[in-house]
Design an enzyme around this catalytic site. Sequence first.
Site, PDB file in Angstrom:
ATOM      1  N   ASN A  92       0.725  -1.158   0.094  1.00 50.39           N
ATOM      2  CA  ASN A  92      -0.001  -0.078   0.178  1.00 50.39           C
ATOM      3  C   ASN A  92       0.749   1.343  -0.324  1.00 50.39           C
ATOM      4  OD1 ASN A  92      -2.031  -1.619   0.347  1.00 50.39           O
ATOM      5  ND2 ASN A  92      -2.366  -1.582   2.333  1.00 50.39           N
ATOM      6  N   VAL A  93       0.461   2.126  -0.777  1.00 47.66           N
ATOM      7  CA  VAL A  93       1.109   3.621  -0.874  1.00 47.66           C
ATOM      8  C   VAL A  93       0.497   4.374   0.397  1.00 47.66           C
ATOM      9  CG1 VAL A  93       1.720   3.095  -3.186  1.00 47.66           C
ATOM     10  CG2 VAL A  93      -0.328   4.549  -2.680  1.00 47.66           C
ATOM     11  N   HIS A 121       5.901  -0.831  -2.883  1.00 42.03           N
ATOM     12  CA  HIS A 121       5.331  -0.218  -3.985  1.00 42.03           C
ATOM     13  C   HIS A 121       5.131   1.418  -3.803  1.00 42.03           C
ATOM     14  CE1 HIS A 121       2.981  -4.118  -5.370  1.00 42.03           C
ATOM     15  NE2 HIS A 121       4.108  -3.998  -5.504  1.00 42.03           N
TER      16      HIS A 121
HETATM   17  C1  BJW Z   1     -10.513  -7.265   2.230  1.00 37.55           C
HETATM   18  C2  BJW Z   1     -11.129  -6.238   2.648  1.00 37.55           C
HETATM   19  C3  BJW Z   1     -11.403  -6.206   4.068  1.00 37.55           C
HETATM   20  C4  BJW Z   1     -11.266  -6.359   0.426  1.00 37.55           C
HETATM   21  N1  BJW Z   1     -10.610  -7.324   4.802  1.00 37.55           N
HETATM   22  N2  BJW Z   1      -9.718  -8.116   2.963  1.00 37.55           N
HETATM   23  C5  BJW Z   1       2.905 -12.441 -15.880  1.00 37.55           C
HETATM   24  C6  BJW Z   1       2.927 -13.236 -14.866  1.00 37.55           C
HETATM   25  C7  BJW Z   1       3.776 -12.936 -13.749  1.00 37.55           C
HETATM   26  C8  BJW Z   1       4.082 -11.637 -13.397  1.00 37.55           C
HETATM   27  C9  BJW Z   1       3.829 -10.773 -14.519  1.00 37.55           C
HETATM   28  C10 BJW Z   1       3.393 -11.055 -15.592  1.00 37.55           C
HETATM   29  N3  BJW Z   1       3.412  -9.990 -16.669  1.00 37.55           N
HETATM   30  C11 BJW Z   1       3.870  -8.894 -15.890  1.00 37.55           C
HETATM   31  C12 BJW Z   1       4.209  -9.331 -14.594  1.00 37.55           C
HETATM   32  C13 BJW Z   1       4.720  -8.469 -13.683  1.00 37.55           C
HETATM   33  C14 BJW Z   1       3.820  -7.418 -13.050  1.00 37.55           C
HETATM   34  C15 BJW Z   1       2.544  -8.307 -12.494  1.00 37.55           C
HETATM   35  O1  BJW Z   1       2.427  -8.933 -11.623  1.00 37.55           O
HETATM   36  N4  BJW Z   1       1.477  -8.596 -13.336  1.00 37.55           N
HETATM   37  C16 BJW Z   1       0.203  -8.946 -13.047  1.00 37.55           C
HETATM   38  C17 BJW Z   1      -1.071  -8.018 -13.018  1.00 37.55           C
HETATM   39  C18 BJW Z   1       0.338 -10.188 -13.923  1.00 37.55           C
HETATM   40  N5  BJW Z   1       4.531  -6.897 -11.905  1.00 37.55           N
HETATM   41  C19 BJW Z   1       5.170  -6.061 -11.867  1.00 37.55           C
HETATM   42  O2  BJW Z   1       5.185  -5.228 -12.933  1.00 37.55           O
HETATM   43  C20 BJW Z   1       5.882  -5.403 -10.458  1.00 37.55           C
HETATM   44  N6  BJW Z   1       7.274  -5.537 -11.046  1.00 37.55           N
HETATM   45  C21 BJW Z   1       8.213  -6.471 -11.204  1.00 37.55           C
HETATM   46  O3  BJW Z   1       7.718  -7.580 -11.435  1.00 37.55           O
HETATM   47  O4  BJW Z   1       9.409  -6.121 -11.650  1.00 37.55           O
HETATM   48  C22 BJW Z   1      10.276  -7.192 -11.714  1.00 37.55           C
HETATM   49  C23 BJW Z   1      11.007  -7.758 -10.638  1.00 37.55           C
HETATM   50  C24 BJW Z   1      10.534  -8.661  -9.850  1.00 37.55           C
HETATM   51  C25 BJW Z   1      11.159  -9.027  -8.714  1.00 37.55           C
HETATM   52  C26 BJW Z   1      12.543  -8.603  -8.482  1.00 37.55           C
HETATM   53  C27 BJW Z   1      12.830  -7.796  -9.137  1.00 37.55           C
HETATM   54  C28 BJW Z   1      12.222  -7.045 -10.118  1.00 37.55           C
HETATM   55  C29 BJW Z   1       5.615  -4.071 -10.136  1.00 37.55           C
HETATM   56  C30 BJW Z   1       4.156  -4.364  -9.756  1.00 37.55           C
HETATM   57  C31 BJW Z   1       3.457  -2.789  -9.270  1.00 37.55           C
HETATM   58  C32 BJW Z   1       2.199  -2.504  -8.984  1.00 37.55           C
HETATM   59  N7  BJW Z   1       1.723  -1.482  -8.880  1.00 37.55           N
HETATM   60  C33 BJW Z   1       0.610  -1.152  -8.138  1.00 37.55           C
HETATM   61  C34 BJW Z   1       0.093   0.301  -8.102  1.00 37.55           C
HETATM   62  C35 BJW Z   1       1.121   1.052  -7.256  1.00 37.55           C
HETATM   63  C36 BJW Z   1       0.790   2.553  -6.975  1.00 37.55           C
HETATM   64  C37 BJW Z   1      -0.546   2.713  -6.655  1.00 37.55           C
HETATM   65  O5  BJW Z   1      -1.111   2.612  -5.446  1.00 37.55           O
HETATM   66  O6  BJW Z   1      -1.231   3.312  -7.497  1.00 37.55           O
HETATM   67  O7  BJW Z   1       0.329  -1.584  -6.835  1.00 37.55           O
HETATM   68  S1  BJW Z   1      -0.902  -1.861  -9.122  1.00 37.55           S
HETATM   69  C38 BJW Z   1      -1.981  -2.311  -7.633  1.00 37.55           C
HETATM   70  O8  BJW Z   1      -1.978  -3.596  -7.123  1.00 37.55           O
HETATM   71  C39 BJW Z   1      -0.911  -1.755  -6.455  1.00 37.55           C
HETATM   72  C40 BJW Z   1      -1.132  -2.744  -5.460  1.00 37.55           C
HETATM   73  O9  BJW Z   1      -0.049  -2.624  -4.367  1.00 37.55           O
HETATM   74  C41 BJW Z   1      -1.135  -4.063  -6.156  1.00 37.55           C
HETATM   75  C42 BJW Z   1      -1.700  -5.381  -5.394  1.00 37.55           C
HETATM   76  O10 BJW Z   1      -2.942  -5.072  -5.291  1.00 37.55           O
HETATM   77  P1  BJW Z   1      -3.677  -5.662  -3.745  1.00 37.55           P
HETATM   78  O11 BJW Z   1      -3.338  -4.835  -2.550  1.00 37.55           O
HETATM   79  O12 BJW Z   1      -3.583  -7.078  -3.865  1.00 37.55           O
HETATM   80  O13 BJW Z   1      -5.111  -5.095  -4.123  1.00 37.55           O
HETATM   81  P2  BJW Z   1      -6.466  -5.765  -4.831  1.00 37.55           P
HETATM   82  O14 BJW Z   1      -7.566  -5.007  -4.793  1.00 37.55           O
HETATM   83  O15 BJW Z   1      -5.893  -6.634  -5.850  1.00 37.55           O
HETATM   84  O16 BJW Z   1      -6.853  -6.903  -3.604  1.00 37.55           O
HETATM   85  C43 BJW Z   1      -7.369  -6.540  -2.449  1.00 37.55           C
HETATM   86  C44 BJW Z   1      -7.748  -8.194  -1.503  1.00 37.55           C
HETATM   87  O17 BJW Z   1      -8.411  -7.519  -0.087  1.00 37.55           O
HETATM   88  C45 BJW Z   1      -8.930  -8.558  -2.200  1.00 37.55           C
HETATM   89  O18 BJW Z   1      -8.545  -9.980  -2.226  1.00 37.55           O
HETATM   90  C46 BJW Z   1     -10.126  -8.597  -1.349  1.00 37.55           C
HETATM   91  O19 BJW Z   1     -11.046  -9.702  -1.380  1.00 37.55           O
HETATM   92  C47 BJW Z   1      -9.644  -8.170   0.019  1.00 37.55           C
HETATM   93  N8  BJW Z   1     -10.598  -7.351   0.760  1.00 37.55           N
HETATM   94  N9  BJW Z   1     -11.845  -5.857   1.520  1.00 37.55           N
HETATM   95  C48 BJW Z   1      -9.631  -8.049   4.358  1.00 37.55           C
HETATM   96  N10 BJW Z   1     -12.217  -5.419   4.396  1.00 37.55           N
END
Ligand code: BJW
Length: 234
Positions: A90-91, A107
């Site tokens: 989270n940011v 992130h």
């Molecule tokens: C509740 C609740 C309640 C609701 N109580 N629970 C193909 C395969 C594998 C990887 C890749 C691929 N193609 C591309 C990639 C890589 C890519 C990636 O993963 N893409 C996928 C989408 C396929 N990743 C990247 O590009 C990352 N970089 C990278 O891989 O670099 C290479 C490297 C790796 C390792 C070492 C060195 C280098 C960068 C990813 C950047 C993500 N950025 C964002 C935006 C950030 C800024 C911003 O906030 O605007 O980050 S995207 C967004 O998603 C944000 C979040 O941090 C991130 C994750 O989301 P999160 O937190 O999981 O939220 P949700 O909404 O998805 O889920 C919420 C959950 O809560 C749900 O399950 C609900 O049920 C639950 N919930 N209410 C408890 N009350």
Amino acid sequence: MPSSIVILTGAGISAESGISTFRDPDGIWAKVDYREVATPQGFAADPARVHAFYNWRRKNVLSVEPNAAHLALARLESAFPGDVLLVTQNVDSLHERAGSRNLIHMHGQHDQALCNACGKRSAWAGEMSLESPCPACRGVGHMRPDVVWFGETPYQMERIQAALAGCDLFLSIGTSGNVYPAAGFVREARSAGARTVELNLEPSQGAGYFDEAEHGPATRVVPRFVERLLQRAP
Ligand code: BJW
């Protein structure tokens, strides 16, 4: 009894504070195309639009407060007689406002800016635009939110991976398990022999990799889990 805990949090932990998640049906990515606002290409194509998106989100977090789940994790860090590392995707700053100190924002952070010209990070409050000067180099037109977009490398990966390799309990809270590398942490912790626990509203994409899961709102399941863990601590 574990001696070293790594906790990964995602948007779900802040949902009950009033911050939108990304992939829930009413989440941010249902309203905005991530390619336009959360990639370096999107920023290059339309920086004003990306600044407006982050200005809106930075303003939104000013009116929210940490909830019982953030507070429980801060209590765990201060009361647990071992190592606790909190890694958040989270940011927002709700974990630090709740009292967590051993914290990595993998992130990035809303309250920081990054200068594309000099590479320096600066504390940031209020709006950011193409006219904003860099507090470090004074250059204009180079500021961007200090957040990690798709295709960019998350922060402090070496430190996170070392902690995962040495932990004996891995907790994943409020994350859907869609975004890598964070989504792969459970497998890294498992290979190191850690017990893996998911606390989430619903089973995540990686649900099969967890030894144990509790499904429900974070403000209910996280404080309960933390209290049980602390009761078992010596
Ligand atoms: C509740 C609740 C309640 C609701 N109580 N629970 C193909 C395969 C594998 C990887 C890749 C691929 N193609 C591309 C990639 C890589 C890519 C990636 O993963 N893409 C996928 C989408 C396929 N990743 C990247 O590009 C990352 N970089 C990278 O891989 O670099 C290479 C490297 C790796 C390792 C070492 C060195 C280098 C960068 C990813 C950047 C993500 N950025 C964002 C935006 C950030 C800024 C911003 O906030 O605007 O980050 S995207 C967004 O998603 C944000 C979040 O941090 C991130 C994750 O989301 P999160 O937190 O999981 O939220 P949700 O909404 O998805 O889920 C919420 C959950 O809560 C749900 O399950 C609900 O049920 C639950 N919930 N209410 C408890 N009350």
